[in-house]
Design an enzyme around this catalytic site. Structure first.
Site, short mmCIF file in Angstrom:
data_model
loop_
_atom_site.label_atom_id
_atom_site.label_comp_id
_atom_site.label_asym_id
_atom_site.label_seq_id
_atom_site.Cartn_x
_atom_site.Cartn_y
_atom_site.Cartn_z
N GLU B 36 0.89 -1.02 0.01
CA GLU B 36 -0.10 0.00 0.08
C GLU B 36 0.87 1.21 -0.07
O GLU B 36 2.01 1.29 0.78
CB GLU B 36 -1.08 -0.18 1.24
CG GLU B 36 -1.86 1.15 1.69
CD GLU B 36 -2.36 1.82 0.45
OE1 GLU B 36 -3.30 1.05 -0.20
OE2 GLU B 36 -2.19 3.27 -0.10
N THR B 46 -12.08 4.00 -0.63
CA THR B 46 -12.64 3.44 0.44
C THR B 46 -13.01 4.21 1.86
O THR B 46 -13.89 4.07 2.49
CB THR B 46 -11.84 2.36 1.06
OG1 THR B 46 -11.77 1.42 -0.07
CG2 THR B 46 -12.25 1.56 2.28
N ILE B 52 -22.87 3.16 1.74
CA ILE B 52 -24.32 2.44 1.39
C ILE B 52 -24.00 1.10 1.06
O ILE B 52 -23.06 0.82 0.07
CB ILE B 52 -25.15 3.12 0.33
CG1 ILE B 52 -25.30 4.52 1.09
CG2 ILE B 52 -26.16 2.50 0.22
CD1 ILE B 52 -26.07 5.42 -0.13
N HIS B 54 -25.41 -1.16 -1.30
CA HIS B 54 -26.76 -1.28 -1.90
C HIS B 54 -27.46 -2.46 -2.17
O HIS B 54 -26.75 -3.44 -1.68
CB HIS B 54 -25.95 -0.90 -3.32
CG HIS B 54 -25.67 0.65 -3.58
ND1 HIS B 54 -26.40 1.73 -3.53
CD2 HIS B 54 -24.20 1.24 -3.35
CE1 HIS B 54 -25.81 2.83 -3.57
NE2 HIS B 54 -24.50 2.69 -3.56
N ARG B 314 -13.87 8.42 -7.45
CA ARG B 314 -14.38 7.03 -8.06
C ARG B 314 -13.43 6.73 -9.27
O ARG B 314 -12.98 7.57 -10.02
CB ARG B 314 -15.77 7.10 -8.68
CG ARG B 314 -16.74 7.74 -7.57
CD ARG B 314 -18.10 7.63 -8.35
NE ARG B 314 -19.30 8.20 -7.47
CZ ARG B 314 -19.51 9.55 -7.28
NH1 ARG B 314 -18.61 10.52 -7.87
NH2 ARG B 314 -20.56 9.90 -6.48
N ILE B 339 -13.33 -0.33 -9.97
CA ILE B 339 -14.32 -0.51 -8.86
C ILE B 339 -14.78 0.80 -8.40
O ILE B 339 -14.65 1.24 -7.36
CB ILE B 339 -13.81 -1.44 -7.89
CG1 ILE B 339 -12.84 -2.72 -8.38
CG2 ILE B 339 -14.98 -1.91 -7.06
CD1 ILE B 339 -13.55 -3.61 -9.05
N SER B 341 -18.66 2.65 -7.65
CA SER B 341 -19.91 2.21 -7.06
C SER B 341 -20.67 1.26 -7.74
O SER B 341 -20.71 1.59 -9.04
CB SER B 341 -20.94 3.72 -6.59
OG SER B 341 -21.88 3.33 -5.99
N CYS B 404 -11.84 11.83 23.91
CA CYS B 404 -12.72 12.60 22.72
C CYS B 404 -13.84 12.81 23.59
O CYS B 404 -14.75 11.64 23.77
CB CYS B 404 -12.91 11.79 21.67
SG CYS B 404 -14.42 12.50 20.29
N CYS B 406 -16.64 14.40 22.06
CA CYS B 406 -18.07 14.46 21.69
C CYS B 406 -18.38 13.13 21.45
O CYS B 406 -19.62 12.69 21.44
CB CYS B 406 -17.89 15.22 20.22
SG CYS B 406 -17.25 16.89 20.48
#
Ligand SMILES: Cc1cc2nc3c(=O)[nH]c(=O)nc-3n(C[C@H](O)[C@H](O)[C@H](O)COP(=O)(O)OP(=O)(O)OC[C@H]3O[C@@H](n4cnc5c(N)ncnc54)[C@H](O)[C@@H]3O)c2cc1C
Ligand SMILES: Cc1cc2nc3c(=O)[nH]c(=O)nc-3n(C[C@H](O)[C@H](O)[C@H](O)COP(=O)(O)OP(=O)(O)OC[C@H]3O[C@@H](n4cnc5c(N)ncnc54)[C@H](O)[C@@H]3O)c2cc1C
Lengths: 419, 491
Positions: B36, B46, B52, B54, B314, B339, B341, B404, B406
């Site tokens: 990577e 990513t 979502i 789908h 994308r 790849i 959506s 944290c 919040c």
């Protein structure tokens, strides 16, 4: 889980919490406790190492930590219980408080009265939706203040500051003294948002350019800030085309406003004022939840700590005197409203039988105006500014002249000649 | 620095595609490396998408997108349970904004049924109001897809990588692949941190997958970057239960209102072709388009609740579909490319197909009996009842320190995230949400930085937001005093 009880429980150990606790103790509350999430008391003051605190209260120019220390010293012999590194997670509508601490674990307090003194937090980039990249080197002025004054690190060497709030102004000077170059302070309003004395002492004295009616329209740099583009704005704060200029820098500080930290209040069902973002209160500084009081920056954002301490003493005093019986007493209530050119007035409710102090801010700087207090009397003011809080006392005697259930505070100008 | 490693498979790219492929391959007795370019996995498309899962009614029957989307969707519940990742099967509603759009809903229902999407039905007026009271009054009907969901996409990639590493996969981060050399029975994959000699290559390099293909003279596809901006609201704003889609237009699925798996509402994305593959900027214009469109669906949403924004890019292929196939150059190279959506949704199914393609090309897939697909569970302090929180602090006092405020994230959770692989401020933020709340790290960032510095044994000035070059504080106090004056004299 340990269960404890307190007559007055103070959430937050900044200047507001300290004064509230001391006042409550002096007024005879037996068990008073302060819960503070930091390792030390003093709140935001501990990172404000500049001078300028206590001019009204002590007639001295103290640093933030010095100012806080006066109260911390007083606390030492007061018999008030202090819980440090103790974070309050929840306040219930029955005034039960859950807090956690590394050593004591989960603590549950049953409180007679509660004083909210959690202070405020800074607005961040997301709320402004500044377009562009999201690199390192963009931070709030308060975070930068902590890095420089507490941790001993300087975030960068070429700095642009968005917003001319007091923290931003103070940090402009601080960075300059640290050897960094402050390239610009950029303010969307046509005037500086902070106190005049800070504009003079922090910008003018160091020749730091202040760009009024301007804003940052883009952040450049993928990994670390490389530059920002600023542009002039029109009256609706919209960037004016072709006024863009790009300023190379490695750091962008944001000093764009403070928001009272009322997560706990909301969770407990306490009603907030949409303008102040703090609780709605009556003349005793009690919130809509009986037995829960608020003071300091959690109630409304203050510019001078002296007034925080004073306000907190009122809250602490009333918290000590509060009993469940009061919750059911019915009384006549006068609603206080912000009128023409007044951004807000506190408290939102006063009682005709009691003396109350009104705190208010105007919406814009003006000269030679009159502030009309519900037709009862008016105050002549040479100059008013949003950054400077105005205080007015209302006595039962004055209030007795009011024949309505509401009172509006408004700014009035000398009648203009409309041709 | 690795000198020259001998391995069976090198996966290039640690997005959700590469990491899930790695985890899939870790079921077998194989040497697998994932290479990577960034400091951590999951920072490409990513981390910056709509999150979502789908249902699968959007894509044309017979397309790779439709096939892997529906298959991937079905794999999600179990996958997220095994990897302990935030996932909600909250359902999708595609809303007709006028009666004229109702026939379009019918078309999508038919298309979805062809694709094998279970449970699709159209809901009208009263039922729609009951499901979503805050939808605009002009909406009259909607296509309901109960299998639709939302997931925390970065968390998924990080969890897949962690589980893959626990099962023997090696991660080589901060190592962009710069060249690939052909050998007799394989390839040498070259990075600035060393070379890997491998029999098989999986190309999951996202936006750069065509650049990788060019390294072995494969010109079979080209990637076009298409940017999408997203805006996230404060948690106190909860306006919808389902993910709300408009009826799509010719080029995109439209602007959505998404209740994220972590309890925020998000709106977006735009879909704009951009010149630069790393153009992750948000724009005034993008915001305006998103807001205008969302206003038609949920009129009560106001910009004042927005706490942050981001953009993702994308990787659209010139085939108009996923490229899940061998390279024409060699069957020892598998492309998982183009790849876009619904790639996040499709990822678990693509991982299975990746293993199948490698097997067909001659890689022996011998199950590893020591494989354990269940990730060590993550403690999410803020979701626990008070008594369990109390027990945790007793057991480990650093659960008693909230870092944290919040999102109520404790020091113990941050230390755990670092032990699981977080190396940066963003890495901590995406794993445990410290700094992801309404104050966006204003309060906790200095504390998170201190913990990173302590746990990683590096100075504060070496703590980065997202890898080298993104250091957050650059100098020690007093370091600049004097230096600046010299510069002033020069200039
Ligand atoms: C940078 C800066 C510069 C300033 N300069 C000046 C100046 O020059 N002169 C001047 O007079 N005033 C100045 N002020 C204003 C003054 O310092 C503030 O008005 C004052 O500190 C507010 O006091 P407070 O107690 O309400 O809030 P804070 O000081 O913020 O204290 C709140 C406390 O509550 C604690 N707390 C919050 N939530 C919880 C929880 N859930 N559980 C436990 N504890 C909690 C916090 O840790 C904190 O210690 C400045 C303020 C800032 C930020
Ligand atoms: C705005 C937006 C919204 C979306 N919404 C959804 C959605 O709601 N649902 C859905 O299913 N899908 C969605 N998608 C699509 C989804 O995000 C992608 O399909 C998915 O993330 C692709 O994963 P990936 O692993 O292929 O790519 P990436 O996550 O981009 O991973 C590629 C990796 O390869 C690495 N790499 C690149 N070059 C090299 C090199 N030379 N050497 C080493 N490493 C390299 C990169 O650093 C990166 O980590 C959306 C996409 C966008 C942009």
């Amino acid at each position: 889980m340990k269960t404890l009880s307190a007559d007055v429980l103070v959430i937050g150990g900044g200047p507001a919490g300290l004064s509230a606790a001391l006042a409550a103790k002096q007024k005879g509350a037996k068990r008073v406790a302060i819960l503070e999430r930091n390792e030390e008391l003093g709140g935001i003051l501990q990172q404000c190492i500049h001078h300028g605190f206590g001019i009204h209260r002590f007639r001295e120019e103290l640093t933030g930590p010095e100012y806080a220390q006066r109260f911390i010293d007083e606390l030492a012999s007061s018999g008030i219980d202090v819980y440090l590194e103790t974070m309050v997670l929840e306040l219930t509508d029955k005034r039960v408080v859950y807090a956690i601490n590394k050593d004591h674990g989960m603590l549950c307090f049953e409180a007679g009265a509660v004083v909210l003194a959690m202070g405020c937090r800074e607005r961040t980039r997301g709320a402004l939706r500044i377009p562009g990249h999201r690199p390192a080197g963009v931070m709030t002025a308060g975070a930068a203040q902590r890095f420089v004054n507490i941790e001993g690190y300087v975030p960068g060497q070429r700095v642009v500051i968005l917003g001319s709030g007091d923290i931003g102004l103070i940090m402009a000077r601080r960075f300059t003294l640290e050897g960094a170059a402050v390239e610009a302070v950029v303010e969307v309003l046509p005037y500086a948002a902070g106190l005049t004395r800070n504009v003079v002492q922090c910008l003018h004295d160091f020749d730091i350019p202040l760009h009024l009616s301007a804003t940052v329209v883009e952040i450049h740099g993928r990994d670390r800030v490389e530059a920002v583009t600023i542009a002039d704005v029109d009256a609706a704060w919209k960037p004016v085309p072709r006024t863009e200029r790009t300023i190379p820098c490695d750091t962008l500080l944001l000093s764009v406003g403070l928001i009272p930290e009322n997560e706990l209040s909301v969770q407990a069902g306490i009603e907030l004022d949409p303008i102040t973002n703090g609780p709605l209160i009556d003349h005793t500084l009690m919130t809509s939840l009986p037995g829960v009081f608020a003071c300091g920056n959690v109630l409304h954002v203050h510019d001078l700590v002296d007034f925080v301490s004073e306000e907190a003493e009122t809250a602490g005093t009333n918290a000590a005197a509060w009993t469940d019986a009061q919750a059911t007493q019915s009384r006549r209530i006068i609603t206080v409203k912000a009128g023409e050119s007044v951004r807000y007035v506190l408290p939102q409710y006063v009682s005709p039988e009691k003396t109350a102090k009104l705190y208010m801010r105007v919406t814009q700087p003006e000269t030679n105006v009159t502030i009309n207090i519900g037709g009862l009397f008016s105050l002549k003011q040479k100059s008013v500014r949003p950054s400077e809080m105005i205080q007015v006392k209302l006595t039962p005697k004055v209030l007795s002249r009011l024949d309505s259930d509401s009172l509006t505070v408004a700014v009035e100008r000398e009648v203009e000649n409309v041709g | 620095m690795v000198k020259q490693i001998q391995t069976d498979v090198v996966i290039i790219g640690g997005g959700v595609i590469g990491t899930l492929a790695a985890r899939e391959l870790s079921r077998y007795k194989l040497d697998v490396w994932l290479v990577e370019k960034d400091a951590e996995v999951g920072w490409g498309a990513t981390k910056a998408n709509s999150g979502i899962v789908h249902a699968g009614f959007h894509d044309k029957p017979g397309s790779e997108k439709a096939k892997y989307c529906v298959e991937g969707n079905a794999l999600y519940p179990e996958l997220c349970d095994e990897l302990d990742v935030s996932f909600e099967q909250n359902g999708i509603l595609m809303v007709a904004r006028s009666p004229e759009e109702i026939p379009v809903l019918e078309q999508y229902r038919a298309q979805g049924q062809k694709n094998g999407v279970p449970g699709l039905r159209i809901v009208y007026q009263d039922e729609l109001r009951e499901l979503e009271p805050n939808l605009s009054a002009s909406t009259t009907a909607a296509l309901l897809a109960p299998t639709g969901g939302t997931v925390a996409p970065f968390e998924l990639a990080a969890a897949a990588m962690e589980n893959a590493v626990d099962n023997g996969v090696q991660l080589l981060a901060e190592s962009p692949v710069e060249a690939i050399q052909r050998e007799d029975d394989g390839f040498i994959v070259m990075t600035p941190n060393g070379n890997l000699k491998t029999r098989f290559i999986v190309n999951a390099a996202g936006l750069h997958s065509d650049t990788i293909a060019r390294l072995f003279n494969d010109t079979s596809f080209t990637i076009t970057p298409r940017k999408g901006e997203e805006y996230l609201f404060d948690k106190s704003i909860r306006v919808v239960n389902h993910t709300i889609f408009p009826v799509p237009n010719a080029v995109s699925k439209g602007i959505l209102v998404i209740p994220t798996s972590e309890g925020n509402v998000m709106i977006g994305p735009t879909g704009d072709n951009v010149d630069a593959r790393d153009d992750m900027t948000t724009t005034q214009d993008g915001f305006k388009r998103i807001f205008d469109s969302v206003h038609e669906l949920v009129p009560s949403l106001s910009p004042s609740g927005i706490i942050t924004q981001f953009a993702g890019v994308r990787a659209a292929s010139d085939r108009g579909d996923f490229v899940i196939d061998y390279s024409p150059v060699s069957k020892q190279i598998v492309h998982l490319a183009g790849i876009e959506s619904p790639g996040l949704t499709a990822a678990p199914a693509i991982a299975l197909q990746c293993a199948a393609l490698l097997k067909e090309a001659g890689l022996d897939l011998v199950p590893d009996p020591t494989f354990c697909g269940r990730r060590r569970p993550v403690v999410r302090f803020h979701r626990l009842p008070r008594t369990e929180q109390a027990a945790l602090i007793e057991h480990n006092p650093s659960f008693g320190k909230i870092v944290c405020r919040c999102e109520t994230v404790t020091e113990a959770e941050i230390v755990d995230a670092i032990q699981r692989g977080a190396r940066t401020i963003d890495g901590v933020k995406f794993r445990v949400r410290a700094g992801a709340g309404r104050c966006q790290g204003g309060f906790c960032q200095p504390l998170v930085m201190q913990i990173l510095s302590r746990e990683l044994g590096i100075p504060l000035t070496a703590v980065t937001k997202r890898g080298g070059g993104s250091e957050q504080v650059l100098y020690q106090a007093k370091e600049l005093v004097g230096r600046q004056t010299r510069e002033n004299i020069i200039s």
